[in-house]
Design a protein around this motif. Structure first.
Motif, PDB file in Angstrom:
ATOM      1  N   LEU A 188     -10.369  29.149 -16.071  1.00  0.00           N
ATOM      2  CA  LEU A 188     -10.070  29.954 -17.248  1.00  0.00           C
ATOM      3  C   LEU A 188     -10.868  31.242 -17.131  1.00  0.00           C
ATOM      4  CD1 LEU A 188      -8.401  29.526 -19.926  1.00  0.00           C
ATOM      5  CD2 LEU A 188     -10.609  29.112 -21.030  1.00  0.00           C
ATOM      6  N   ALA A 189     -10.186  32.369 -17.096  1.00  0.00           N
ATOM      7  CA  ALA A 189     -10.834  33.670 -16.915  1.00  0.00           C
ATOM      8  C   ALA A 189     -10.649  34.518 -18.162  1.00  0.00           C
ATOM      9  CB  ALA A 189     -10.259  34.389 -15.698  1.00  0.00           C
ATOM     10  N   VAL A 190     -11.758  35.096 -18.637  1.00  0.00           N
ATOM     11  CA  VAL A 190     -11.744  35.948 -19.828  1.00  0.00           C
ATOM     12  C   VAL A 190     -12.112  37.360 -19.395  1.00  0.00           C
ATOM     13  CG1 VAL A 190     -12.677  36.299 -22.136  1.00  0.00           C
ATOM     14  CG2 VAL A 190     -12.454  33.974 -21.220  1.00  0.00           C
ATOM     15  N   SER A 191     -11.231  38.321 -19.691  1.00  0.00           N
ATOM     16  CA  SER A 191     -11.411  39.693 -19.208  1.00  0.00           C
ATOM     17  C   SER A 191     -11.990  40.638 -20.252  1.00  0.00           C
ATOM     18  CB  SER A 191     -10.064  40.248 -18.733  1.00  0.00           C
ATOM     19  OG  SER A 191      -9.175  40.399 -19.842  1.00  0.00           O
ATOM     20  N   LEU A 192     -12.353  40.133 -21.419  1.00  0.00           N
ATOM     21  CA  LEU A 192     -12.732  41.005 -22.530  1.00  0.00           C
ATOM     22  C   LEU A 192     -13.952  41.860 -22.216  1.00  0.00           C
ATOM     23  CD1 LEU A 192     -12.215  38.493 -25.474  1.00  0.00           C
ATOM     24  CD2 LEU A 192     -10.615  40.163 -24.551  1.00  0.00           C
ATOM     25  N   LEU A 193     -14.815  41.421 -21.299  1.00  0.00           N
ATOM     26  CA  LEU A 193     -16.044  42.145 -21.000  1.00  0.00           C
ATOM     27  C   LEU A 193     -15.911  43.076 -19.802  1.00  0.00           C
ATOM     28  CD1 LEU A 193     -18.573  39.181 -21.439  1.00  0.00           C
ATOM     29  CD2 LEU A 193     -17.862  40.873 -23.133  1.00  0.00           C
ATOM     30  N   ALA A 194     -14.763  43.045 -19.144  1.00  0.00           N
ATOM     31  CA  ALA A 194     -14.589  43.822 -17.919  1.00  0.00           C
ATOM     32  C   ALA A 194     -14.499  45.319 -18.222  1.00  0.00           C
ATOM     33  CB  ALA A 194     -13.330  43.374 -17.193  1.00  0.00           C
ATOM     34  N   PHE A 234      -6.893  34.024 -19.436  1.00  0.00           N
ATOM     35  CA  PHE A 234      -5.937  33.668 -18.395  1.00  0.00           C
ATOM     36  C   PHE A 234      -6.275  32.301 -17.800  1.00  0.00           C
ATOM     37  CE2 PHE A 234      -5.825  38.185 -18.800  1.00  0.00           C
ATOM     38  CZ  PHE A 234      -4.532  38.579 -18.490  1.00  0.00           C
ATOM     39  N   LEU A 235      -5.221  31.561 -17.424  1.00  0.00           N
ATOM     40  CA  LEU A 235      -5.373  30.242 -16.816  1.00  0.00           C
ATOM     41  C   LEU A 235      -4.816  30.287 -15.396  1.00  0.00           C
ATOM     42  CD1 LEU A 235      -6.098  27.192 -17.273  1.00  0.00           C
ATOM     43  CD2 LEU A 235      -3.691  26.862 -17.889  1.00  0.00           C
ATOM     44  N   GLY A 236      -5.594  29.732 -14.436  1.00  0.00           N
ATOM     45  CA  GLY A 236      -5.143  29.733 -13.053  1.00  0.00           C
ATOM     46  C   GLY A 236      -5.641  28.515 -12.309  1.00  0.00           C
ATOM     47  N   THR A 237      -5.218  28.411 -11.061  1.00  0.00           N
ATOM     48  CA  THR A 237      -5.560  27.238 -10.258  1.00  0.00           C
ATOM     49  C   THR A 237      -6.450  27.564  -9.066  1.00  0.00           C
ATOM     50  OG1 THR A 237      -3.528  27.489  -8.961  1.00  0.00           O
ATOM     51  CG2 THR A 237      -3.423  26.065 -10.908  1.00  0.00           C
ATOM     52  N   ALA A 238      -6.873  28.803  -8.936  1.00  0.00           N
ATOM     53  CA  ALA A 238      -7.771  29.204  -7.843  1.00  0.00           C
ATOM     54  C   ALA A 238      -8.827  30.138  -8.420  1.00  0.00           C
ATOM     55  CB  ALA A 238      -6.992  29.896  -6.735  1.00  0.00           C
ATOM     56  N   PRO A 239     -10.029  30.169  -7.847  1.00  0.00           N
ATOM     57  CA  PRO A 239     -11.061  31.084  -8.353  1.00  0.00           C
ATOM     58  C   PRO A 239     -10.560  32.522  -8.285  1.00  0.00           C
ATOM     59  CG  PRO A 239     -11.974  29.542  -6.755  1.00  0.00           C
ATOM     60  CD  PRO A 239     -10.487  29.389  -6.681  1.00  0.00           C
ATOM     61  N   PRO A 240     -10.835  33.336  -9.290  1.00  0.00           N
ATOM     62  CA  PRO A 240     -10.378  34.726  -9.255  1.00  0.00           C
ATOM     63  C   PRO A 240     -10.930  35.456  -8.040  1.00  0.00           C
ATOM     64  CG  PRO A 240     -11.232  34.145 -11.414  1.00  0.00           C
ATOM     65  CD  PRO A 240     -11.586  33.024 -10.501  1.00  0.00           C
ATOM     66  N   GLY A 297     -17.038  41.431 -13.990  1.00  0.00           N
ATOM     67  CA  GLY A 297     -16.732  41.649 -15.395  1.00  0.00           C
ATOM     68  C   GLY A 297     -15.948  40.534 -16.032  1.00  0.00           C
ATOM     69  N   LEU A 298     -15.637  39.490 -15.286  1.00  0.00           N
ATOM     70  CA  LEU A 298     -14.888  38.360 -15.833  1.00  0.00           C
ATOM     71  C   LEU A 298     -15.846  37.233 -16.229  1.00  0.00           C
ATOM     72  CD1 LEU A 298     -11.858  37.959 -13.389  1.00  0.00           C
ATOM     73  CD2 LEU A 298     -11.781  38.810 -15.732  1.00  0.00           C
ATOM     74  N   LEU A 299     -15.507  36.581 -17.312  1.00  0.00           N
ATOM     75  CA  LEU A 299     -16.185  35.349 -17.693  1.00  0.00           C
ATOM     76  C   LEU A 299     -15.271  34.213 -17.256  1.00  0.00           C
ATOM     77  CD1 LEU A 299     -18.555  33.994 -19.186  1.00  0.00           C
ATOM     78  CD2 LEU A 299     -17.210  34.180 -21.293  1.00  0.00           C
ATOM     79  N   VAL A 300     -15.749  33.350 -16.341  1.00  0.00           N
ATOM     80  CA  VAL A 300     -14.893  32.336 -15.731  1.00  0.00           C
ATOM     81  C   VAL A 300     -15.444  30.945 -16.018  1.00  0.00           C
ATOM     82  CG1 VAL A 300     -13.876  31.489 -13.588  1.00  0.00           C
ATOM     83  CG2 VAL A 300     -14.241  33.942 -13.893  1.00  0.00           C
ATOM     84  N   PHE A 301     -14.571  30.066 -16.501  1.00  0.00           N
ATOM     85  CA  PHE A 301     -14.897  28.658 -16.721  1.00  0.00           C
ATOM     86  C   PHE A 301     -14.041  27.834 -15.759  1.00  0.00           C
ATOM     87  CE2 PHE A 301     -15.491  30.897 -20.710  1.00  0.00           C
ATOM     88  CZ  PHE A 301     -16.725  30.449 -21.158  1.00  0.00           C
ATOM     89  N   SER A 302     -14.651  26.856 -15.105  1.00  0.00           N
ATOM     90  CA  SER A 302     -13.920  26.004 -14.167  1.00  0.00           C
ATOM     91  C   SER A 302     -14.090  24.545 -14.555  1.00  0.00           C
ATOM     92  CB  SER A 302     -14.426  26.226 -12.734  1.00  0.00           C
ATOM     93  OG  SER A 302     -14.268  27.590 -12.359  1.00  0.00           O
ATOM     94  N   ASP A 303     -13.013  23.763 -14.396  1.00  0.00           N
ATOM     95  CA  ASP A 303     -13.052  22.363 -14.805  1.00  0.00           C
ATOM     96  C   ASP A 303     -12.094  21.568 -13.923  1.00  0.00           C
ATOM     97  OD1 ASP A 303     -13.173  19.917 -16.092  1.00  0.00           O
ATOM     98  OD2 ASP A 303     -13.014  20.750 -18.103  1.00  0.00           O
ATOM     99  N   ARG A 304     -12.563  20.437 -13.416  1.00  0.00           N
ATOM    100  CA  ARG A 304     -11.719  19.572 -12.589  1.00  0.00           C
ATOM    101  C   ARG A 304     -10.785  18.700 -13.431  1.00  0.00           C
ATOM    102  NH1 ARG A 304     -12.972  18.673  -7.206  1.00  0.00           N
ATOM    103  NH2 ARG A 304     -14.759  19.852  -6.418  1.00  0.00           N
ATOM    104  N   THR A 305     -11.198  18.372 -14.638  1.00  0.00           N
ATOM    105  CA  THR A 305     -10.393  17.478 -15.493  1.00  0.00           C
ATOM    106  C   THR A 305     -10.258  18.073 -16.895  1.00  0.00           C
ATOM    107  OG1 THR A 305     -12.373  16.215 -16.050  1.00  0.00           O
ATOM    108  CG2 THR A 305     -11.026  15.406 -14.211  1.00  0.00           C
TER     109      THR A 305
END
Length: 257
Positions: free
Chosen positions: A113-119, A142-148, A153-161
């Motif tokens: 999960l990537a948040v661009s508000l701070l970029a 934004f939601l994706g399946t690979a690291p950005p 400037g992105l805030l990124v959260f990663s989760d396997r489950t």
């Protein structure tokens, strides 16, 4: 003549979507004549469009538009014409091949999960995320399946489950797309019964074009994500591909010339 049972399926499928004539021609060209030296005769194209209920006048107008927009080229041969994709049309066609003909995506090991508000360059970050296959859930999220690939400037959260709430489906797949998917699924089920016996070449081609055209309109509006994670009944890709495989590729030489 096309048999009544086939005509009924074609009519139902035509009625389930907006058949923009130029877009139907793009579907035909992308499926049947996407090789470098492939082309289709104007008489063949007119006969196929006629089997779809599209009048010759509308076909001519659409062909003129596609030539003007640089999608197709035409070449005279005697009293007839032959049509082929331009380099631009072929490039555009190939750029979405995986979205239309590709297999379903497997579930990823990790969701991001990537948040661009701070970029600082927010628009550039969001364009990069979209280009990488991320889908926008809400402005800046934004939601994706690979690291950005571009994380500055992105805030990124990663989760396997991760846990996907029911409310995420309308954010990623609008109601109109799900409605079209249900209609196509119903039409595909009806069409599946027709493939149990041999269909005349023109009827088979018309059926394949309509299935593929309706699927193309849906596939290009779906997020580039493994859908079953948040849409368990999302089997349309597999169902459409199974039907297309049963219909088989279209032999242009077997159609009216």
């Amino acid at each position: 003549m096309i048999a009544d049972d086939v005509q009924d399926v074609l009519t139902r499928m035509r009625g389930s979507s907006d058949l923009r004539v130029w877009s139907v021609i793009v579907t035909i060209m992308g499926d049947m004549v996407r090789g470098q030296s492939d082309q289709i005769a104007g008489t063949t194209l007119t006969a196929l469009m006629g089997a779809l209920g599209i009048r010759p006048e509308a076909t001519r107008v659409a062909l003129f538009r596609l030539r003007k927009d640089g999608w197709i080229d035409s070449q005279r041969a005697g009293r007839g014409s032959f049509y082929a994709l331009t380099d631009h049309g072929l490039a555009e066609t190939l750029s979405v091949m995986d979205r239309i003909y590709g297999a379903p995506q497997p579930a990823p090991e990790t969701w991001h999960l990537a948040v661009s508000l701070l970029a600082t360059d927010r628009l550039g970050c969001e364009d990069a995320l979209t280009g990488q296959g991320f889908a926008e859930l809400s402005p800046g999220v934004f939601l994706g399946t690979a690291p950005p690939e571009r994380s500055a400037g992105l805030l990124v959260f990663s989760d396997r489950t991760p846990t996907f709430p029911d409310q995420i489906l309308p954010l990623l797949v609008p109601t109109s797309v799900r409605h079209d998917a249900r209609n196509l699924s119903d039409a595909a089920n009806r069409a599946r019964n027709l493939t149990a016996h041999a269909l005349p070449p023109l009827a088979k081609a018309a059926l394949r074009v309509l299935v593929l055209h309706n699927w193309r309109r849906i596939a290009l509006r779906l997020p580039d994500l493994p859908l079953k994670a948040f849409w368990p009944e999302a089997t349309l890709r597999e169902d459409v591909h199974a039907l297309l495989n049963r219909l088989g590729p279209i032999d242009i030489t077997a159609l009216p010339q």
